[in-house]
Design a protein around this motif. Structure first.
Motif, mmCIF file in Angstrom:
data_model
loop_
_atom_site.group_PDB
_atom_site.id
_atom_site.type_symbol
_atom_site.label_atom_id
_atom_site.label_comp_id
_atom_site.label_asym_id
_atom_site.label_seq_id
_atom_site.Cartn_x
_atom_site.Cartn_y
_atom_site.Cartn_z
ATOM 1 N N ASP A 71 47.035 39.229 34.540
ATOM 2 C CA ASP A 71 48.432 39.389 34.129
ATOM 3 C C ASP A 71 48.738 40.756 33.533
ATOM 4 N N GLY A 72 47.749 41.363 32.857
ATOM 5 C CA GLY A 72 48.045 42.577 32.102
ATOM 6 C C GLY A 72 47.477 43.872 32.640
ATOM 7 N N PHE A 73 46.597 43.793 33.632
ATOM 8 C CA PHE A 73 45.959 45.035 34.098
ATOM 9 C C PHE A 73 45.903 45.141 35.616
ATOM 10 N N LEU A 74 45.552 44.062 36.269
ATOM 11 C CA LEU A 74 45.420 44.092 37.723
ATOM 12 C C LEU A 74 46.787 43.931 38.373
ATOM 13 N N ASP A 75 46.884 44.364 39.604
ATOM 14 C CA ASP A 75 48.147 44.290 40.317
ATOM 15 C C ASP A 75 47.877 43.817 41.739
ATOM 16 N N ALA A 76 48.707 42.931 42.236
ATOM 17 C CA ALA A 76 48.505 42.371 43.580
ATOM 18 C C ALA A 76 48.506 43.458 44.652
ATOM 19 N N GLU A 77 49.219 44.530 44.411
ATOM 20 C CA GLU A 77 49.319 45.614 45.395
ATOM 21 C C GLU A 77 48.090 46.520 45.407
ATOM 22 N N THR A 78 47.436 46.652 44.260
ATOM 23 C CA THR A 78 46.364 47.641 44.161
ATOM 24 C C THR A 78 44.976 47.069 43.881
ATOM 25 N N SER A 79 44.897 45.881 43.305
ATOM 26 C CA SER A 79 43.584 45.279 43.047
ATOM 27 C C SER A 79 43.015 44.758 44.360
ATOM 28 N N MET A 80 41.764 45.104 44.609
ATOM 29 C CA MET A 80 41.110 44.700 45.857
ATOM 30 C C MET A 80 39.907 43.801 45.579
ATOM 31 N N GLY A 81 39.892 43.164 44.402
ATOM 32 C CA GLY A 81 38.788 42.278 44.052
ATOM 33 C C GLY A 81 37.736 42.985 43.228
ATOM 34 N N ALA A 82 36.581 42.367 43.166
ATOM 35 C CA ALA A 82 35.479 42.929 42.384
ATOM 36 C C ALA A 82 34.163 42.611 43.067
ATOM 37 N N ARG A 83 33.200 43.470 42.804
ATOM 38 C CA ARG A 83 31.865 43.269 43.380
ATOM 39 C C ARG A 83 30.986 42.419 42.491
ATOM 40 N N GLY A 84 31.420 42.201 41.260
ATOM 41 C CA GLY A 84 30.641 41.362 40.368
ATOM 42 C C GLY A 84 30.809 41.752 38.920
ATOM 43 N N ILE A 85 30.189 40.953 38.052
ATOM 44 C CA ILE A 85 30.155 41.266 36.621
ATOM 45 C C ILE A 85 28.715 41.176 36.150
ATOM 46 N N ASP A 86 28.411 41.900 35.088
ATOM 47 C CA ASP A 86 27.127 41.742 34.425
ATOM 48 C C ASP A 86 27.310 41.836 32.925
ATOM 49 N N ASP A 87 26.215 41.623 32.248
ATOM 50 C CA ASP A 87 26.200 41.697 30.784
ATOM 51 C C ASP A 87 27.239 40.779 30.154
ATOM 52 N N LEU A 88 27.457 39.604 30.739
ATOM 53 C CA LEU A 88 28.367 38.630 30.144
ATOM 54 C C LEU A 88 27.750 38.101 28.857
ATOM 55 N N GLN A 89 28.511 38.233 27.775
ATOM 56 C CA GLN A 89 28.033 37.768 26.471
ATOM 57 C C GLN A 89 29.138 37.000 25.765
#
Length: 151
Positions: A71-89
């Motif tokens: 809602d606050g950072f990504l945009d449907a027009e420009t976000s193309m997904g993500a390859r993953g996350i790490d260091d989840l704490q």
């Protein structure tokens, strides 16, 4: 307003505007469906746990923070997904009644070698409760559309 790869600055921290209040009903519903441990699903059992009362699943907390990120950072027009996350704490428990917010620190970015219209952005998301305590943190490798490729 769309946020393209070129608009994202390494070293910047983006404090997102949205907040999310965690409700008891939602904690119970999420836990029953996805993480049915007694300290997430049973108020009486939770009193005898290390949390001392009903606590949200860490996966629920991650989902809430992901919603705030979308809602606050990504945009449907420009976000193309993500390859993953790490260091989840999970830094602190989240309880019903807590209000969460997030910020995103940009760690690095690079233009994609295989897709000229895309850039990779490494970021660190931190979620906070209403006391300003970090409750969750992760690093992600997001993909963003490049403005220069559209021109």
């Amino acid at each position: 307003m769309p946020r393209y790869f070129e608009d994202i600055e390494v070293g910047a921290t983006y404090e997102l505007d949205g907040t999310y209040e965690v409700t008891e009903d939602e904690v119970l519903e999420f836990a029953e469906k996805y993480d049915p441990q007694p300290f997430h699903t049973d108020k009486e059992a939770a009193k005898d746990s290390i949390f001392g009362s009903l606590a949200a699943s860490g996966w629920h907390t991650a989902s809430i923070c992901m919603r705030l990120l979308v809602d606050g950072f990504l945009d449907a027009e420009t976000s193309m997904g993500a390859r993953g996350i790490d260091d989840l704490q999970w830094k602190q428990p989240v309880y019903p009644g807590d209000t969460l917010c997030v910020d995103v620190e940009i760690l690095e970015k690079r233009v994609s070698e295989s897709r000229p219209g895309m850039g990779h952005v490494r970021s660190k998301l931190t979620g906070y409760n209403d006391d300003g305590e970090a409750v969750i943190e992760w690093k992600a490798d997001g993909m963003f559309r490049r403005r220069e490729a559209d021109e």
